[in-house]
Scaffold this motif. Structure first.
Motif, mmCIF file in Angstrom:
data_model
loop_
_atom_site.group_PDB
_atom_site.id
_atom_site.type_symbol
_atom_site.label_atom_id
_atom_site.label_comp_id
_atom_site.label_asym_id
_atom_site.label_seq_id
_atom_site.Cartn_x
_atom_site.Cartn_y
_atom_site.Cartn_z
ATOM 1 N N ASN A 120 -15.547 59.834 57.230
ATOM 2 C CA ASN A 120 -16.305 60.326 55.947
ATOM 3 C C ASN A 120 -15.316 60.800 54.840
ATOM 4 N N TYR A 121 -14.479 61.470 55.350
ATOM 5 C CA TYR A 121 -13.608 61.945 54.243
ATOM 6 C C TYR A 121 -12.871 61.066 53.531
ATOM 7 N N ASP A 122 -12.332 59.966 54.558
ATOM 8 C CA ASP A 122 -11.755 58.756 53.983
ATOM 9 C C ASP A 122 -12.390 57.937 53.128
ATOM 10 N N TYR A 123 -13.805 57.624 53.565
ATOM 11 C CA TYR A 123 -14.629 56.821 53.033
ATOM 12 C C TYR A 123 -15.003 57.298 51.468
ATOM 13 N N ASN A 124 -15.390 58.424 51.660
ATOM 14 C CA ASN A 124 -15.942 59.144 50.389
ATOM 15 C C ASN A 124 -14.941 59.161 49.407
ATOM 16 N N LYS A 125 -13.801 59.573 50.005
ATOM 17 C CA LYS A 125 -12.573 59.840 48.765
ATOM 18 C C LYS A 125 -12.278 58.477 48.260
ATOM 19 N N ALA A 126 -12.098 57.417 49.252
ATOM 20 C CA ALA A 126 -12.062 55.867 48.520
ATOM 21 C C ALA A 126 -12.934 55.578 47.525
ATOM 22 N N MET A 145 -11.866 54.843 43.661
ATOM 23 C CA MET A 145 -12.321 53.585 42.987
ATOM 24 C C MET A 145 -13.199 53.653 41.981
ATOM 25 N N SER A 146 -14.099 54.627 41.876
ATOM 26 C CA SER A 146 -14.775 55.056 40.817
ATOM 27 C C SER A 146 -14.510 55.815 39.543
ATOM 28 N N LEU A 147 -12.983 56.100 39.864
ATOM 29 C CA LEU A 147 -12.135 56.904 38.779
ATOM 30 C C LEU A 147 -12.808 58.157 38.475
ATOM 31 N N PHE A 148 -13.325 58.850 39.488
ATOM 32 C CA PHE A 148 -14.044 60.118 39.546
ATOM 33 C C PHE A 148 -12.813 61.015 39.622
ATOM 34 N N ASP A 149 -12.694 62.037 38.821
ATOM 35 C CA ASP A 149 -11.728 63.291 38.761
ATOM 36 C C ASP A 149 -12.012 64.211 39.926
ATOM 37 N N ILE A 150 -11.476 64.293 40.996
ATOM 38 C CA ILE A 150 -11.552 65.208 41.920
ATOM 39 C C ILE A 150 -10.475 66.095 42.440
ATOM 40 N N LEU A 202 -13.280 68.409 46.038
ATOM 41 C CA LEU A 202 -14.451 69.098 44.989
ATOM 42 C C LEU A 202 -14.584 68.001 43.789
ATOM 43 N N LYS A 203 -15.879 68.015 43.497
ATOM 44 C CA LYS A 203 -16.292 67.072 42.368
ATOM 45 C C LYS A 203 -17.229 67.528 41.516
ATOM 46 N N GLU A 204 -16.774 67.563 40.171
ATOM 47 C CA GLU A 204 -17.992 68.113 39.217
ATOM 48 C C GLU A 204 -19.286 67.248 39.085
ATOM 49 N N ASP A 205 -20.283 67.831 39.505
ATOM 50 C CA ASP A 205 -21.554 66.880 39.476
ATOM 51 C C ASP A 205 -22.785 67.837 39.441
ATOM 52 N N LYS A 206 -23.585 67.307 38.793
ATOM 53 C CA LYS A 206 -24.957 68.172 38.393
ATOM 54 C C LYS A 206 -25.790 68.245 39.563
ATOM 55 N N SER A 207 -25.629 67.043 40.529
ATOM 56 C CA SER A 207 -26.354 66.873 41.653
ATOM 57 C C SER A 207 -26.526 67.901 42.687
ATOM 58 N N PHE A 212 -19.963 69.483 45.704
ATOM 59 C CA PHE A 212 -19.957 69.476 44.143
ATOM 60 C C PHE A 212 -19.768 70.961 43.300
ATOM 61 N N TYR A 213 -19.417 70.863 42.148
ATOM 62 C CA TYR A 213 -19.485 72.203 41.389
ATOM 63 C C TYR A 213 -19.808 71.972 40.029
ATOM 64 N N GLU A 214 -20.341 73.087 39.613
ATOM 65 C CA GLU A 214 -20.927 72.940 38.303
ATOM 66 C C GLU A 214 -20.602 74.255 37.607
ATOM 67 N N PHE A 215 -19.952 74.064 36.073
ATOM 68 C CA PHE A 215 -19.626 75.220 35.445
ATOM 69 C C PHE A 215 -20.905 75.976 34.691
ATOM 70 N N TYR A 216 -20.659 77.248 34.577
ATOM 71 C CA TYR A 216 -21.892 77.964 33.844
ATOM 72 C C TYR A 216 -20.850 79.133 32.980
ATOM 73 N N ASP A 217 -21.648 79.068 31.639
ATOM 74 C CA ASP A 217 -21.349 79.981 30.685
ATOM 75 C C ASP A 217 -21.868 81.204 30.482
ATOM 76 N N ASP A 218 -23.135 81.247 31.055
ATOM 77 C CA ASP A 218 -24.299 82.728 30.899
ATOM 78 C C ASP A 218 -24.838 82.797 32.195
#
Length: 352
Positions: free
Chosen positions: A255-261, A265-270, A278-283, A292-298
Protein backbone atom coordinates in the motif's frame (compact mmCIF):
# COMPACT_ATOMS: atom_id res chain seq x y z
CA UNK A 1 -32.51 -13.37 33.14
CA UNK A 2 -31.84 -10.38 35.39
CA UNK A 3 -29.60 -7.47 34.46
CA UNK A 4 -27.21 -8.47 37.25
CA UNK A 5 -26.80 -11.91 35.71
CA UNK A 6 -26.13 -10.39 32.30
CA UNK A 7 -23.58 -8.04 33.82
CA UNK A 8 -21.84 -10.87 35.64
CA UNK A 9 -21.63 -12.94 32.44
CA UNK A 10 -19.74 -10.16 30.65
CA UNK A 11 -17.52 -9.56 33.69
CA UNK A 12 -16.59 -13.25 33.59
CA UNK A 13 -15.97 -12.93 29.86
CA UNK A 14 -13.54 -10.09 30.62
CA UNK A 15 -11.68 -12.35 33.04
CA UNK A 16 -11.48 -15.05 30.38
CA UNK A 17 -10.18 -12.60 27.75
CA UNK A 18 -7.51 -11.37 30.20
CA UNK A 19 -5.56 -14.55 29.42
CA UNK A 20 -4.79 -13.18 25.95
CA UNK A 21 -2.55 -10.10 26.02
CA UNK A 22 0.00 -8.54 23.71
CA UNK A 23 2.65 -9.71 26.16
CA UNK A 24 1.65 -13.38 26.37
CA UNK A 25 -1.06 -15.98 26.06
CA UNK A 26 -1.19 -17.57 29.50
CA UNK A 27 -3.81 -19.95 30.87
CA UNK A 28 -4.99 -18.93 34.34
CA UNK A 29 -6.56 -20.89 37.14
CA UNK A 30 -10.19 -20.55 38.22
CA UNK A 31 -11.50 -19.25 34.90
CA UNK A 32 -14.90 -20.87 34.23
CA UNK A 33 -14.97 -23.38 31.36
CA UNK A 34 -11.32 -22.75 30.57
CA UNK A 35 -10.68 -26.37 29.67
CA UNK A 36 -13.34 -26.15 26.99
CA UNK A 37 -12.50 -22.76 25.51
CA UNK A 38 -8.91 -21.66 26.18
CA UNK A 39 -7.23 -23.74 23.48
CA UNK A 40 -10.00 -23.01 21.01
CA UNK A 41 -9.50 -19.26 21.42
CA UNK A 42 -5.70 -19.54 21.40
CA UNK A 43 -5.81 -21.52 18.15
CA UNK A 44 -8.23 -19.10 16.51
CA UNK A 45 -6.04 -16.14 17.47
CA UNK A 46 -3.02 -17.78 15.87
CA UNK A 47 -4.98 -18.64 12.74
CA UNK A 48 -6.74 -15.29 12.35
CA UNK A 49 -4.19 -14.01 9.86
CA UNK A 50 -4.96 -16.96 7.57
CA UNK A 51 -8.52 -15.68 7.13
CA UNK A 52 -7.72 -11.97 7.11
CA UNK A 53 -4.11 -11.02 6.56
CA UNK A 54 -4.62 -7.66 8.33
CA UNK A 55 -5.50 -9.53 11.53
CA UNK A 56 -1.99 -10.16 12.78
CA UNK A 57 -1.64 -11.88 16.13
CA UNK A 58 -0.45 -8.68 17.80
CA UNK A 59 -3.46 -6.69 16.58
CA UNK A 60 -5.92 -9.42 17.60
CA UNK A 61 -4.33 -9.68 21.04
CA UNK A 62 -4.48 -5.90 21.44
CA UNK A 63 -8.24 -6.06 20.82
CA UNK A 64 -8.67 -8.93 23.30
CA UNK A 65 -6.52 -7.18 25.89
CA UNK A 66 -8.46 -3.93 25.51
CA UNK A 67 -11.81 -5.65 26.01
CA UNK A 68 -10.49 -7.59 29.00
CA UNK A 69 -9.56 -4.30 30.67
CA UNK A 70 -12.92 -2.79 29.73
CA UNK A 71 -15.24 -5.58 30.89
CA UNK A 72 -14.86 -5.04 34.63
CA UNK A 73 -17.57 -4.64 37.23
CA UNK A 74 -16.53 -1.04 37.87
CA UNK A 75 -16.69 -0.07 34.20
CA UNK A 76 -19.96 -1.87 33.46
CA UNK A 77 -21.68 -0.46 36.56
CA UNK A 78 -20.48 3.06 35.74
CA UNK A 79 -21.67 2.67 32.15
CA UNK A 80 -25.18 1.44 32.94
CA UNK A 81 -25.95 3.46 36.07
CA UNK A 82 -27.52 6.29 34.07
CA UNK A 83 -30.02 4.00 32.32
CA UNK A 84 -33.19 2.32 33.43
CA UNK A 85 -32.39 -1.02 31.79
CA UNK A 86 -35.37 -3.40 31.94
CA UNK A 87 -34.90 -6.87 33.38
CA UNK A 88 -36.40 -8.34 30.23
CA UNK A 89 -36.76 -6.86 26.80
CA UNK A 90 -36.75 -9.68 24.25
CA UNK A 91 -36.75 -7.63 21.08
CA UNK A 92 -34.70 -8.97 18.19
CA UNK A 93 -32.07 -6.55 16.95
CA UNK A 94 -30.48 -7.10 13.56
CA UNK A 95 -26.82 -6.11 13.79
CA UNK A 96 -24.79 -5.71 10.61
CA UNK A 97 -21.15 -5.63 11.64
CA UNK A 98 -18.07 -4.18 10.01
CA UNK A 99 -14.84 -6.14 9.87
CA UNK A 100 -12.09 -3.60 9.41
CA UNK A 101 -10.42 -4.35 12.77
CA UNK A 102 -10.72 -7.29 15.19
CA UNK A 103 -13.92 -7.36 17.29
CA UNK A 104 -15.08 -4.04 15.84
CA UNK A 105 -18.71 -5.22 16.09
CA UNK A 106 -18.47 -6.43 19.67
CA UNK A 107 -19.69 -3.20 21.29
CA UNK A 108 -23.00 -3.44 19.41
CA UNK A 109 -23.24 -7.13 20.37
CA UNK A 110 -22.62 -6.18 24.01
CA UNK A 111 -25.19 -3.37 23.99
CA UNK A 112 -27.92 -5.58 22.56
CA UNK A 113 -27.22 -8.53 24.86
CA UNK A 114 -26.79 -6.59 28.09
CA UNK A 115 -30.07 -4.74 27.56
CA UNK A 116 -31.87 -8.09 27.41
CA UNK A 117 -32.49 -8.18 23.67
CA UNK A 118 -31.75 -10.88 21.13
CA UNK A 119 -28.87 -10.53 18.67
CA UNK A 120 -29.47 -11.38 15.02
CA UNK A 121 -26.04 -10.72 13.55
CA UNK A 122 -24.73 -10.59 10.02
CA UNK A 123 -20.96 -10.77 10.37
CA UNK A 124 -18.40 -9.31 8.03
CA UNK A 125 -16.49 -11.98 6.13
CA UNK A 126 -13.34 -10.24 7.38
CA UNK A 127 -14.15 -10.93 11.04
CA UNK A 128 -16.54 -13.86 11.36
CA UNK A 129 -14.90 -16.19 13.88
CA UNK A 130 -14.34 -14.43 17.21
CA UNK A 131 -17.80 -13.06 18.12
CA UNK A 132 -19.58 -16.43 17.58
CA UNK A 133 -16.93 -18.00 19.84
CA UNK A 134 -17.56 -15.34 22.46
CA UNK A 135 -21.30 -15.93 22.16
CA UNK A 136 -20.80 -19.65 22.75
CA UNK A 137 -18.66 -18.94 25.82
CA UNK A 138 -21.37 -16.62 27.20
CA UNK A 139 -23.95 -19.38 26.75
CA UNK A 140 -21.84 -21.67 28.92
CA UNK A 141 -21.34 -19.00 31.57
CA UNK A 142 -25.02 -18.09 31.65
CA UNK A 143 -27.29 -20.78 30.10
CA UNK A 144 -30.15 -18.27 29.95
CA UNK A 145 -28.33 -16.71 26.98
CA UNK A 146 -29.10 -19.81 24.89
CA UNK A 147 -31.34 -18.86 22.00
CA UNK A 148 -30.33 -15.20 22.35
CA UNK A 149 -27.57 -15.14 19.71
CA UNK A 150 -28.14 -15.94 16.05
CA UNK A 151 -25.56 -15.54 13.29
CA UNK A 152 -26.68 -15.71 9.69
CA UNK A 153 -25.39 -15.25 6.18
CA UNK A 154 -28.92 -15.26 4.78
CA UNK A 155 -31.33 -12.38 4.30
CA UNK A 156 -32.22 -10.77 7.62
CA UNK A 157 -35.81 -11.44 8.64
CA UNK A 158 -38.09 -11.11 11.68
CA UNK A 159 -36.39 -8.31 13.59
CA UNK A 160 -37.62 -5.29 15.50
CA UNK A 161 -34.76 -2.82 14.92
CA UNK A 162 -31.46 -2.53 13.07
CA UNK A 163 -27.93 -1.43 13.90
CA UNK A 164 -25.81 -1.29 10.74
CA UNK A 165 -22.25 -0.14 10.24
CA UNK A 166 -20.69 0.44 6.85
CA UNK A 167 -19.33 2.98 4.42
CA UNK A 168 -21.04 6.08 3.07
CA UNK A 169 -21.98 4.00 0.04
CA UNK A 170 -23.44 1.02 1.91
CA UNK A 171 -25.28 3.39 4.26
CA UNK A 172 -27.53 4.41 1.37
CA UNK A 173 -28.48 0.80 0.80
CA UNK A 174 -28.99 0.23 4.53
CA UNK A 175 -31.31 3.22 4.67
CA UNK A 176 -33.28 1.90 1.70
CA UNK A 177 -33.72 -1.62 3.11
CA UNK A 178 -34.02 -0.84 6.81
CA UNK A 179 -35.34 2.71 6.91
CA UNK A 180 -38.86 1.58 7.84
CA UNK A 181 -37.59 0.00 11.04
CA UNK A 182 -36.11 1.78 14.07
CA UNK A 183 -32.44 1.97 13.21
CA UNK A 184 -28.93 3.22 13.77
CA UNK A 185 -27.06 3.44 10.48
CA UNK A 186 -23.43 4.46 10.67
CA UNK A 187 -21.37 5.92 7.85
CA UNK A 188 -17.65 6.40 7.33
CA UNK A 189 -15.87 8.56 9.87
CA UNK A 190 -12.23 9.28 10.64
CA UNK A 191 -10.27 10.51 13.61
CA UNK A 192 -8.05 13.56 13.81
CA UNK A 193 -5.30 14.98 15.98
CA UNK A 194 -4.73 18.63 16.82
CA UNK A 195 -1.18 19.79 17.59
CA UNK A 196 0.34 23.14 18.50
CA UNK A 197 4.03 22.28 18.14
CA UNK A 198 4.76 22.13 21.87
CA UNK A 199 4.13 18.40 22.26
CA UNK A 200 6.84 16.31 23.88
CA UNK A 201 8.56 13.44 22.11
CA UNK A 202 6.71 10.99 24.37
CA UNK A 203 3.34 12.54 23.55
CA UNK A 204 4.07 12.31 19.83
CA UNK A 205 5.12 8.68 20.25
CA UNK A 206 1.73 8.06 21.83
CA UNK A 207 0.11 9.78 18.86
CA UNK A 208 2.03 7.46 16.55
CA UNK A 209 0.22 4.52 18.20
CA UNK A 210 -3.08 6.16 17.26
CA UNK A 211 -1.86 6.39 13.67
CA UNK A 212 -0.40 2.92 13.17
CA UNK A 213 -2.48 0.59 15.39
CA UNK A 214 -4.40 -1.88 13.17
CA UNK A 215 -2.36 -0.45 10.24
CA UNK A 216 -4.63 2.61 10.31
CA UNK A 217 -7.74 0.66 9.28
CA UNK A 218 -9.98 1.68 12.20
CA UNK A 219 -12.32 4.66 12.29
CA UNK A 220 -10.61 5.66 15.55
CA UNK A 221 -7.19 5.65 13.90
CA UNK A 222 -5.82 9.14 13.32
CA UNK A 223 -5.89 9.77 9.58
CA UNK A 224 -5.40 13.54 9.68
CA UNK A 225 -3.59 16.09 11.82
CA UNK A 226 -4.16 19.83 12.21
CA UNK A 227 -0.96 21.79 12.80
CA UNK A 228 -0.02 25.49 13.03
CA UNK A 229 1.81 27.07 10.14
CA UNK A 230 5.58 26.57 10.18
CA UNK A 231 5.08 23.34 12.15
CA UNK A 232 8.29 21.30 12.47
CA UNK A 233 7.37 17.93 10.91
CA UNK A 234 10.77 16.50 11.84
CA UNK A 235 9.52 16.18 15.43
CA UNK A 236 6.67 13.99 14.26
CA UNK A 237 8.86 11.90 11.98
CA UNK A 238 11.30 11.25 14.84
CA UNK A 239 8.44 10.14 17.10
CA UNK A 240 6.80 7.77 14.60
CA UNK A 241 10.15 6.06 13.98
CA UNK A 242 9.24 3.55 16.71
CA UNK A 243 6.88 1.99 14.12
CA UNK A 244 9.49 1.68 11.36
CA UNK A 245 9.18 -2.12 11.32
CA UNK A 246 5.64 -1.81 9.99
CA UNK A 247 7.17 -1.74 6.52
CA UNK A 248 8.22 -5.37 7.01
CA UNK A 249 4.55 -6.32 6.72
CA UNK A 250 3.97 -7.02 3.04
CA UNK A 251 0.41 -5.68 2.69
CA UNK A 252 1.33 -2.41 4.36
CA UNK A 253 4.48 -2.10 2.22
CA UNK A 254 2.46 -2.75 -0.94
CA UNK A 255 0.00 0.00 0.00
CA UNK A 256 2.87 2.35 0.79
CA UNK A 257 4.50 1.73 -2.60
CA UNK A 258 1.22 2.03 -4.50
CA UNK A 259 0.05 5.23 -2.82
CA UNK A 260 3.49 6.80 -3.12
CA UNK A 261 3.50 6.07 -6.84
CA UNK A 262 0.04 7.63 -7.21
CA UNK A 263 1.13 10.75 -5.34
CA UNK A 264 4.32 11.13 -7.35
CA UNK A 265 2.61 10.59 -10.70
CA UNK A 266 0.02 13.15 -9.68
CA UNK A 267 2.83 15.56 -8.81
CA UNK A 268 1.55 15.98 -5.26
CA UNK A 269 3.94 17.52 -2.77
CA UNK A 270 4.47 14.92 -0.06
CA UNK A 271 6.77 14.52 2.92
CA UNK A 272 7.82 10.98 3.76
CA UNK A 273 10.25 8.99 5.87
CA UNK A 274 10.27 5.63 4.13
CA UNK A 275 7.12 4.18 5.75
CA UNK A 276 4.71 7.11 6.23
CA UNK A 277 3.71 9.86 3.82
CA UNK A 278 2.35 13.25 4.85
CA UNK A 279 0.17 15.09 2.36
CA UNK A 280 -1.57 18.44 2.75
CA UNK A 281 -5.22 17.73 2.13
CA UNK A 282 -8.58 19.02 3.39
CA UNK A 283 -10.10 15.52 3.32
CA UNK A 284 -10.35 13.39 6.46
CA UNK A 285 -9.87 9.87 5.06
CA UNK A 286 -6.26 9.23 4.12
CA UNK A 287 -5.11 6.04 2.38
CA UNK A 288 -3.08 3.39 4.21
CA UNK A 289 0.51 4.54 4.90
CA UNK A 290 -0.59 8.17 4.49
CA UNK A 291 -1.44 10.91 6.93
CA UNK A 292 -3.19 14.07 5.78
CA UNK A 293 -2.41 17.39 7.40
CA UNK A 294 -4.01 20.82 7.35
CA UNK A 295 -2.64 24.09 8.68
CA UNK A 296 -4.61 26.34 11.00
CA UNK A 297 -4.01 29.98 11.92
CA UNK A 298 -6.58 30.44 14.68
CA UNK A 299 -7.12 27.76 17.33
CA UNK A 300 -10.63 28.95 18.27
CA UNK A 301 -11.64 28.99 14.61
CA UNK A 302 -10.34 25.44 14.27
CA UNK A 303 -12.48 24.27 17.20
CA UNK A 304 -15.53 25.75 15.48
CA UNK A 305 -14.58 23.99 12.24
CA UNK A 306 -14.24 20.63 14.01
CA UNK A 307 -17.65 21.07 15.62
CA UNK A 308 -19.25 22.05 12.32
CA UNK A 309 -17.75 18.99 10.61
CA UNK A 310 -18.37 16.59 13.49
CA UNK A 311 -20.41 14.28 11.24
CA UNK A 312 -17.13 13.33 9.52
CA UNK A 313 -15.15 12.82 12.73
CA UNK A 314 -15.18 9.78 14.99
CA UNK A 315 -12.66 10.95 17.57
CA UNK A 316 -10.41 13.92 18.29
CA UNK A 317 -7.12 13.45 20.10
CA UNK A 318 -5.06 16.31 21.44
CA UNK A 319 -3.12 17.52 24.44
CA UNK A 320 -4.88 20.86 24.05
CA UNK A 321 -8.18 22.04 25.51
CA UNK A 322 -10.70 20.65 23.03
CA UNK A 323 -14.14 19.48 24.10
CA UNK A 324 -14.63 15.68 24.10
CA UNK A 325 -11.06 15.03 22.95
CA UNK A 326 -8.86 12.24 24.32
CA UNK A 327 -5.16 12.24 25.07
CA UNK A 328 -2.66 10.92 22.54
CA UNK A 329 -2.46 7.14 22.60
CA UNK A 330 -6.06 6.66 23.74
CA UNK A 331 -8.08 6.60 20.52
CA UNK A 332 -8.17 2.81 20.27
CA UNK A 333 -9.15 2.20 23.89
CA UNK A 334 -12.59 3.87 24.11
CA UNK A 335 -14.75 3.68 27.22
CA UNK A 336 -18.01 1.74 27.12
CA UNK A 337 -19.90 5.04 26.93
CA UNK A 338 -17.87 6.34 23.98
CA UNK A 339 -20.45 5.42 21.36
CA UNK A 340 -19.62 5.20 17.66
CA UNK A 341 -20.81 8.28 15.79
CA UNK A 342 -21.89 9.69 19.20
CA UNK A 343 -25.20 7.80 18.97
CA UNK A 344 -26.22 6.35 22.34
CA UNK A 345 -26.82 2.69 21.45
CA UNK A 346 -28.13 1.67 24.87
CA UNK A 347 -30.66 4.50 25.00
CA UNK A 348 -31.82 3.54 21.49
CA UNK A 349 -32.33 -0.07 22.59
CA UNK A 350 -34.17 0.56 25.85
CA UNK A 351 -36.54 3.12 24.33
CA UNK A 352 -37.68 1.07 21.35
Amino acid sequence: MSLDKRKQAFITLGQFLSQFTTTEILKKEDIPFNDLFFEVFATQIKRAEEYNSWFTQNNVLFAFDSWAKTLTKKNIDQWLQEYNVPSTNHKTIAVIMAGNIPLVGFHDFLCVAITGNKVLAKLSSNDKHFIPLIAKYLEYIEPSFKGTFTFTEEKLQNYDAVIATGSNNTARYFDYYFGKHPHIIRKSRNSVAVLDGNETHEQLENLSDDIFRYYGLGCRNVSKIFVPRNYDFDKLFKAVYKHKDILNYTKYANNYDYNKAVYLMSLFDIKENGFLMLKEDKSYASPIASLFYEFYDDFDALKIKLKDESDKIQCITSELNIEDSVKFGQTQVPKLWNYADNVDTVNFLITL
